[in-house]
Design a protein around this motif. Structure first.
Motif, PDB file in Angstrom:
ATOM      1  N   LEU A 140       0.861  -1.182   0.000  1.00  0.00           N
ATOM      2  CA  LEU A 140       0.000   0.000   0.000  1.00  0.00           C
ATOM      3  C   LEU A 140       0.900   1.236   0.000  1.00  0.00           C
ATOM      4  N   PRO A 141       0.934   1.991  -1.081  1.00  0.00           N
ATOM      5  CA  PRO A 141       1.822   3.157  -1.160  1.00  0.00           C
ATOM      6  C   PRO A 141       1.547   4.147  -0.022  1.00  0.00           C
ATOM      7  N   PHE A 142       2.616   4.612   0.610  1.00  0.00           N
ATOM      8  CA  PHE A 142       2.416   5.570   1.699  1.00  0.00           C
ATOM      9  C   PHE A 142       3.535   6.603   1.746  1.00  0.00           C
ATOM     10  N   THR A 143       3.204   7.716   2.366  1.00  0.00           N
ATOM     11  CA  THR A 143       4.166   8.785   2.617  1.00  0.00           C
ATOM     12  C   THR A 143       4.062   9.147   4.090  1.00  0.00           C
ATOM     13  N   VAL A 144       5.191   9.361   4.729  1.00  0.00           N
ATOM     14  CA  VAL A 144       5.193   9.757   6.138  1.00  0.00           C
ATOM     15  C   VAL A 144       5.063  11.277   6.245  1.00  0.00           C
ATOM     16  N   ILE A 145       4.175  11.711   7.111  1.00  0.00           N
ATOM     17  CA  ILE A 145       4.004  13.131   7.405  1.00  0.00           C
ATOM     18  C   ILE A 145       4.548  13.378   8.812  1.00  0.00           C
ATOM     19  N   ALA A 146       5.604  14.161   8.924  1.00  0.00           N
ATOM     20  CA  ALA A 146       6.194  14.479  10.222  1.00  0.00           C
ATOM     21  C   ALA A 146       5.486  15.710  10.779  1.00  0.00           C
ATOM     22  N   VAL A 161      13.652  14.492  10.783  1.00  0.00           N
ATOM     23  CA  VAL A 161      13.293  13.762   9.565  1.00  0.00           C
ATOM     24  C   VAL A 161      14.229  12.569   9.369  1.00  0.00           C
ATOM     25  N   GLN A 162      15.519  12.778   9.603  1.00  0.00           N
ATOM     26  CA  GLN A 162      16.493  11.696   9.449  1.00  0.00           C
ATOM     27  C   GLN A 162      16.246  10.587  10.468  1.00  0.00           C
ATOM     28  N   GLN A 163      15.867  10.967  11.691  1.00  0.00           N
ATOM     29  CA  GLN A 163      15.593   9.983  12.731  1.00  0.00           C
ATOM     30  C   GLN A 163      14.408   9.099  12.331  1.00  0.00           C
ATOM     31  N   ILE A 164      13.380   9.716  11.769  1.00  0.00           N
ATOM     32  CA  ILE A 164      12.212   8.956  11.318  1.00  0.00           C
ATOM     33  C   ILE A 164      12.591   8.046  10.153  1.00  0.00           C
ATOM     34  N   ALA A 165      13.351   8.585   9.208  1.00  0.00           N
ATOM     35  CA  ALA A 165      13.763   7.806   8.034  1.00  0.00           C
ATOM     36  C   ALA A 165      14.553   6.570   8.452  1.00  0.00           C
ATOM     37  N   THR A 166      15.460   6.742   9.388  1.00  0.00           N
ATOM     38  CA  THR A 166      16.282   5.629   9.861  1.00  0.00           C
ATOM     39  C   THR A 166      15.435   4.583  10.583  1.00  0.00           C
ATOM     40  N   ASP A 174      10.656  10.427   1.271  1.00  0.00           N
ATOM     41  CA  ASP A 174       9.335   9.852   1.543  1.00  0.00           C
ATOM     42  C   ASP A 174       8.717  10.446   2.807  1.00  0.00           C
ATOM     43  N   ILE A 175       9.313  11.517   3.304  1.00  0.00           N
ATOM     44  CA  ILE A 175       8.829  12.177   4.523  1.00  0.00           C
ATOM     45  C   ILE A 175       8.590  13.650   4.231  1.00  0.00           C
ATOM     46  N   ILE A 176       7.420  14.139   4.606  1.00  0.00           N
ATOM     47  CA  ILE A 176       7.101  15.556   4.443  1.00  0.00           C
ATOM     48  C   ILE A 176       6.879  16.167   5.818  1.00  0.00           C
TER      49      ILE A 176
END
Length: 209
Positions: A140-146, A161-166, A174-176
């Protein structure tokens, strides 16, 4: 994408009633999911350009239903799923909310993108990671919203953002990062939704040829 109007459609307490609620419509869907008190209602209000479209509360666990909102006269339906991870909820309530979330994700065939909201001030929780893994597993395609980046200094947003990505093993692209207070990130999210709707329409046109 410009949002001209947005309105509340219906609240659903049983995922089985979802099909009945959308019967007679052909709107594509954008889903919003995240833990309790992550700022889903404020995020929805920011996208809509309204203050009270989605009810906000300082009390976690307020969203206990699937709430549907129509944007731009049905150009797309925004589906607000119950917040997960509310510690004070009973096991029965947690099971019900989990059933609503999974029931919707397994039954919809109109979903073009899931927006997974993560609080930028904290490392993703075990349940956040589980939700990301679930979306990966079912493709299911998704994008993370911080969310809540206004609570951080500008210099710390990038690190968040980097902490979430890791933690979620995804790319930074993929994070906005957004702020419902200032509107930061709103245009980028709306552009993402516009692209997703366009790609879905193009794919459907090709499959019909």
């Amino acid at each position: 994408m410009k949002i001209k109007n947005a309105r509340f459609v219906i609240s659903i307490s049983d995922a089985k009633k979802y099909s009945e609620a959308i019967k007679g419509t052909n709107s594509k869907e954008i889903c919003v999911v995240g833990r309790s008190n992550v700022g889903k209602s404020s995020f929805i209000n920011m996208l809509a350009g309204q203050k009270k479209l989605a009810k906000t509360s300082s009390t976690p666990g307020r969203t206990r239903l699937i709430n549907l909102f129509s944007f731009n006269d049905g150009e797309f339906i925004l589906t607000d799923l119950p917040g997960y991870g509310y510690a004070a909820a009973s096991k029965i309530e947690k099971k019900k909310w989990g059933g609503l979330i999974e029931g919707y994700l397994q039954s919809t065939d109109r979903l073009v993108r899931t927006l997974l909201l993560i609080d930028s001030r904290h490392e993703p929780t075990a349940l956040d990671k589980q939700m990301a893994q679930y979306l990966y597993y079912y493709k299911l395609p998704f994008t993370v919203i911080a969310t809540k980046t206004d609570k951080l200094s500008k210099s710390k947003v990038g690190a968040a953002v980097q902490q979430i990505a890791t933690a979620l093993a995804i790319g930074r692209d993929d994070i906005i990062p957004v702020s419902a207070q200032s509107g930061y990130g709103k245009e980028e999210v709306l552009n993402l939704i516009d692209r997703c709707l366009s790609v879905f329409a193009e794919d459907n046109d090709e499959s019909e040829e």
